[in-house]
Structures are given as C-alpha cells and as structure tokens.
Scaffold this active site. Sequence first.
Site, mmCIF file in Angstrom:
data_model
loop_
_atom_site.group_PDB
_atom_site.id
_atom_site.type_symbol
_atom_site.label_atom_id
_atom_site.label_comp_id
_atom_site.label_asym_id
_atom_site.label_seq_id
_atom_site.Cartn_x
_atom_site.Cartn_y
_atom_site.Cartn_z
ATOM 1 N N GLY A 200 0.831 -1.209 0.000
ATOM 2 C CA GLY A 200 0.000 0.000 0.000
ATOM 3 C C GLY A 200 0.863 1.256 0.000
ATOM 4 N N THR A 201 1.836 1.264 0.895
ATOM 5 C CA THR A 201 2.751 2.404 1.003
ATOM 6 C C THR A 201 3.494 2.638 -0.315
ATOM 7 O OG1 THR A 201 3.071 1.790 3.293
ATOM 8 C CG2 THR A 201 4.655 3.327 2.366
ATOM 9 N N ILE A 228 6.736 -7.951 6.685
ATOM 10 C CA ILE A 228 7.146 -9.067 7.536
ATOM 11 C C ILE A 228 6.752 -10.392 6.871
ATOM 12 C CG2 ILE A 228 5.036 -9.250 8.912
ATOM 13 C CD1 ILE A 228 6.890 -9.233 11.419
ATOM 14 N N ASP A 229 5.700 -10.343 6.019
ATOM 15 C CA ASP A 229 5.208 -11.558 5.349
ATOM 16 C C ASP A 229 6.155 -12.064 4.259
ATOM 17 O OD1 ASP A 229 3.017 -11.024 6.875
ATOM 18 O OD2 ASP A 229 1.632 -10.653 5.225
ATOM 19 N N MET A 272 1.562 -14.390 11.061
ATOM 20 C CA MET A 272 1.262 -13.425 10.014
ATOM 21 C C MET A 272 1.379 -14.092 8.631
ATOM 22 S SD MET A 272 2.861 -12.141 12.699
ATOM 23 C CE MET A 272 4.531 -11.706 12.409
ATOM 24 N N ARG A 274 -0.996 -12.708 5.163
ATOM 25 C CA ARG A 274 -2.344 -12.471 4.638
ATOM 26 C C ARG A 274 -2.577 -13.228 3.336
ATOM 27 N NH1 ARG A 274 -5.207 -7.997 6.414
ATOM 28 N NH2 ARG A 274 -6.125 -7.767 4.359
ATOM 29 N N ILE A 381 5.452 -10.367 17.976
ATOM 30 C CA ILE A 381 6.494 -10.566 16.956
ATOM 31 C C ILE A 381 6.782 -9.261 16.214
ATOM 32 C CG2 ILE A 381 7.004 -11.725 14.769
ATOM 33 C CD1 ILE A 381 5.496 -14.168 15.840
HETATM 34 P P1 ATP Z 1 1.363 -3.474 5.612
HETATM 35 O O1 ATP Z 1 2.217 -4.530 5.008
HETATM 36 O O2 ATP Z 1 1.655 -3.225 7.027
HETATM 37 O O3 ATP Z 1 -0.087 -3.662 5.312
HETATM 38 P P2 ATP Z 1 1.117 -1.342 3.731
HETATM 39 O O4 ATP Z 1 2.087 -0.342 3.216
HETATM 40 O O5 ATP Z 1 0.518 -2.248 2.704
HETATM 41 O O6 ATP Z 1 1.844 -2.119 4.881
HETATM 42 P P3 ATP Z 1 -1.382 0.047 4.099
HETATM 43 O O7 ATP Z 1 -2.065 0.380 5.372
HETATM 44 O O8 ATP Z 1 -2.094 -0.787 3.121
HETATM 45 O O9 ATP Z 1 -0.008 -0.594 4.547
HETATM 46 O O10 ATP Z 1 -0.969 1.402 3.341
HETATM 47 C C1 ATP Z 1 -0.099 2.356 3.943
HETATM 48 C C2 ATP Z 1 -0.359 3.715 3.422
HETATM 49 O O11 ATP Z 1 -0.379 3.747 2.006
HETATM 50 C C3 ATP Z 1 -1.703 4.279 3.895
HETATM 51 O O12 ATP Z 1 -1.463 5.549 4.421
HETATM 52 C C4 ATP Z 1 -2.549 4.292 2.644
HETATM 53 O O13 ATP Z 1 -3.425 5.391 2.652
HETATM 54 C C5 ATP Z 1 -1.541 4.406 1.526
HETATM 55 N N1 ATP Z 1 -2.000 3.710 0.317
HETATM 56 C C6 ATP Z 1 -2.410 2.429 0.254
HETATM 57 N N2 ATP Z 1 -2.739 2.096 -1.015
HETATM 58 C C7 ATP Z 1 -2.548 3.214 -1.765
HETATM 59 C C8 ATP Z 1 -2.725 3.549 -3.152
HETATM 60 N N3 ATP Z 1 -3.153 2.636 -4.026
HETATM 61 N N4 ATP Z 1 -2.429 4.806 -3.545
HETATM 62 C C9 ATP Z 1 -1.995 5.726 -2.672
HETATM 63 N N5 ATP Z 1 -1.802 5.479 -1.350
HETATM 64 C C10 ATP Z 1 -2.069 4.255 -0.903
HETATM 65 MG MG MG Z 2 -0.362 -4.136 2.801
#
Ligand code: ATP
Ligand code: MG
Length: 486
Positions: A200-201, A228-229, A272, A274, A381
């Site tokens: 997502g980040t 972590i996954d 963990m 998903r 963890i």
């Molecule tokens: P984790 O592995 O812990 O889930 P992650 O980076 O996937 O990490 P998310 O909570 O999904 O964690 O996203 C982190 C940040 O990225 C959030 O602030 C979210 O708003 C932003 N984000 C997620 N998807 C998008 C996207 N497609 N475009 C822009 N920003 C995004």
């Molecule tokens: Mg994620």
Amino acid sequence: EARFNIPHITDVFPDAVSYPSTFCLKMRTPVSEEFAEGYPSDEKWHGYINNNDRVLLKVINYSSPSSAGAECIDPNCSWVEQWVHRAGPREKIFFKPEEVKAAIVTCGGLCPGLNDVIRQIVITLEIYGVKQIVGIPFGYRGFSEKDLAEMPLSRKVVQNVHLSGGSLLGVSRGGPKVSDIVDSIQERGINMLFVLGGNGTHAGANAIHDECRRRRIKVAVVGVPKTIDNDIMLMDKTFGFDTAVEEAQRAINSAYIEAHSAYRGIGIVKLMGRSSGFIAMQASLASGQIDICLIPEVPFNLHGPHGVLRHLRYLLETKGSAVVCAAEGAGQDFLEKTNAKDASGNAVLGDIGVYLQQEIKKYFKEIGGADVKYIDPTYMIRACRANASDGILCTVLGQNAVHGAFAGYSGITVGICNTHYVYFPIPEVISKPRVIFGTIEGNVGSVGKDATLGNGGNVAAVGKFGIFGMLGIVGIFGSDGMFGIG
Ligand code: ATP
Ligand code: MG
C-alpha cells in the site's frame, strides 16, 4: 534481454546538472592510507557502481517470445534474460548535499527493523553531507495533520534507535490524498523522500513520484519494502521476515509444551501471512514441532476423510497431542465475510485461529474431547527488535536507498535479488504478492490436490491437508519426522 528500466531525473529534466560525488572519497581516505601498501589500486575496491551495472534476475524459457512481453535479441529465441539495476553509490550525483532536504516516513503496520533502516538512511545522508533531515510522524498522515510536527533527525538522534523495535517516527494507515501529500512536500521544500512500508505504502510512493513528475518538481522518491510476510515480488527476502520466523519459534514451542502436557492437547498458533504463508511455513519447518501447517496458498478441508479434523483425531489417537500452525490468511473461505475494510482499504480478515479452536472443540466433543489452546503472537512478533541477520539487511538497504536518491533515481525501491542489492521500479514489485508455490513468474502454479511442483524445484509437493514437503521430501510434515500420505 529485458531490462527493468528505473525512472531517472534526466528523463524529465534532460538538462539536470550532475555533481561529482564525494561519498566514496570520504569513506576511502582513511582506509586507503591504512592499507596503502597492500592495495595498490584502491579505486578497485572502494569504487562506485556504474549506472550500467546490472544483476541477472532470471532467465526464462517462454513457449513463444511474444508471451515474454520483452524484447528478445533473437526474434526466434524464447529465452529471455531479465536484468535489474545494481544498487550502490554513483560517481555522479544529481543533488547538491547542501541543497537537500530529506524526509523519512514509515507507513502500514510495524515490522522488526524499521528503526534500523531509519538510522542507516540518516547516517548515510550525513556522510553525503546532508544537513536537513526530518522524520514525518505517523505515516502519510503526518503530511496533513496540523498538530504533527516534523521530527529533526541526525546521527545523534538515531544512534541507538535500532536497539528497540517499533518505529521512532510512528506508523499509521489511511491518510491524505496524494495531491495533498505532494502539496505538503512542496511547502516543506522536501526534495528526497524515503518511504518505508508495504505494498500500500509503495503504491502511494509511486503515485507521489508520478505527481511530482507531473508537476515537474525535482524530488527523488525511494522506497524500502517493509513486509514481515516476505510477500514482495522478485526479492530474495524482505527485512523483518527472518526475525519473525525466529520469534515465532517461542510461540510454537509454548503451544507444543501446552499441547504435550495436556490430556488430548491440541495447540494452535496463528502467524502473520495475509496472502503468503512464508512465515508459517518457515517457522513450522524450523521448529520441528508442527504437525499441520495451513497456508493461504493451499486450499484444505476441515471435515471429511481428508480433512484437518480427521487427521487431528488420528494424531491424538497415535501421539496423544498435536500442534497446528495457521497463517492468518489460511482458510478464509470458511469464515463469514464481513466486507470490513481498514483505514487503508485492506479487507479485514476473519480470525482463522478462533474458528479452528471452535471447530476442533465441537468435533471432539462427542469423541473423547480435546484440550485446545490458541496462541496469537502477532503483536509480540511485530514489535520485536530486528535480529542480527535482519539488522544487516536493513543497514545495507538503508544505505542503498540514499545512494539511489543521490544517483537521481525516483519511483524506485531497494531490494536484495540473487544476493545482490538492486533497484526495482516500484510497479514491478507490487503488481501482486509473492506466494509460496509461485511459478518463476510469481504467479501461483497449479496447486493440485496431491502433488504439484512449485518455485524453481524448491518446493516439492502439496499434501491433501495443505501440508507440504520441502526439498524433494514429499508427504505430511510431522513433528516427529516425515511420513507418507495415503
Ligand atoms: P502493511 O504490510 O503493514 O499492510 P502497507 O504499506 O501495505 O503495509 P497500508 O495500510 O495498506 O499498509 O498502506 C499504507 C499507506 O499507504 C496508507 O497511508 C494508505 O493510505 C496508503 N495507500 C495504500 N494504497 C494506496 C494507493 N493505491 N495509492 C496511494 N496510497 C495508498
Ligand atoms: Mg499491505
């Protein structure tokens, strides 16, 4: 030959000025003096990485070259080699250190090693001569929440942060729109952004990079994958994974002792994972105490002659106890869908551990009962400090993130690939999660009922229960050795 081309500042600013890097010289001077006699050419061992240096990612034999979606040197050949850019310091840099304002942000959930990466980014920036380094608090939210001030960072601030888990900067999910983030980047005068987070980040980082390009502002956006996954495509492993596998041993061992000491004891450990079962699989293999390992990649039955419950009954009858390890994304088909989403838009998963515990109790109620204990060590963890191996990974990733930004790359992420550190274009690594039994392409291979081949011959077979064999050993993976499956 196919190359992953990574975006460079000169793509949009052909006239961008470059400067000679002083990074290696500073590093080199004391060492070359000390070893001057033994090393006649210090250039060779403390040199720079050439922009054309590549690391071989993979060699694929496609049935038809066109399906490779890549240029082949010979139109009739179906062998395609994929190369990635080698990470490291470049002789020419595209930012003057004194003009850099660098920001670091950590998003998503916690993962061991976040502080190690933050620390190394700060230290490397200082070695380049950067004076303005800030942390954005609580993920992307820190760009918009007015009461969250930037955190000034220096070597002094970060010196010992790696000694504890968590993130010095704090993390969050959700947050402002990409255009608001870029507005904030412009207002603050940030021209290097280091983003630590998961898929997502990284989607966010790539969108920030695109928006900066659209506005024609010279900002380098560089990611460091935090999952972590271990579910990021094309990378050998991501930081935090190794620590998670190690820490999971404690939970598994406790579950084993509980189950073993109870009359008809069954232990369940949820770990963990998903969409990918790497932690559950590796932790099970390492422990030697898991009878059944359930992962998202392998469908399984609970009931029926080939179901998990029937096998548990067999284990209670023959051994007196059993331990199950389930990845959080396993068996989601059995759980009621809530359609609930977290702040970032990720689906909230049902708790497979609770479900298994209930179903196991129900099943054994009429047939002698079972003493079921469920352990979910997830937050214990995630909050751990990185172990030595992850500490090294974080250190080198952090350094290379800074080298990539100075080299003028943006919209990239740093990873380890075939043991070399490399830069990937972000979209290539987040298109889908990496999974066990993935083909060389990263897709899920045909996972059959009994035995299917996986990843480059490493994973040998899938059993009826979602129990696996590794390295050519086929069958149920039992805590007291391997035995065949009917
Ligand atoms: P984790 O592995 O812990 O889930 P992650 O980076 O996937 O990490 P998310 O909570 O999904 O964690 O996203 C982190 C940040 O990225 C959030 O602030 C979210 O708003 C932003 N984000 C997620 N998807 C998008 C996207 N497609 N475009 C822009 N920003 C995004
Ligand atoms: Mg994620």
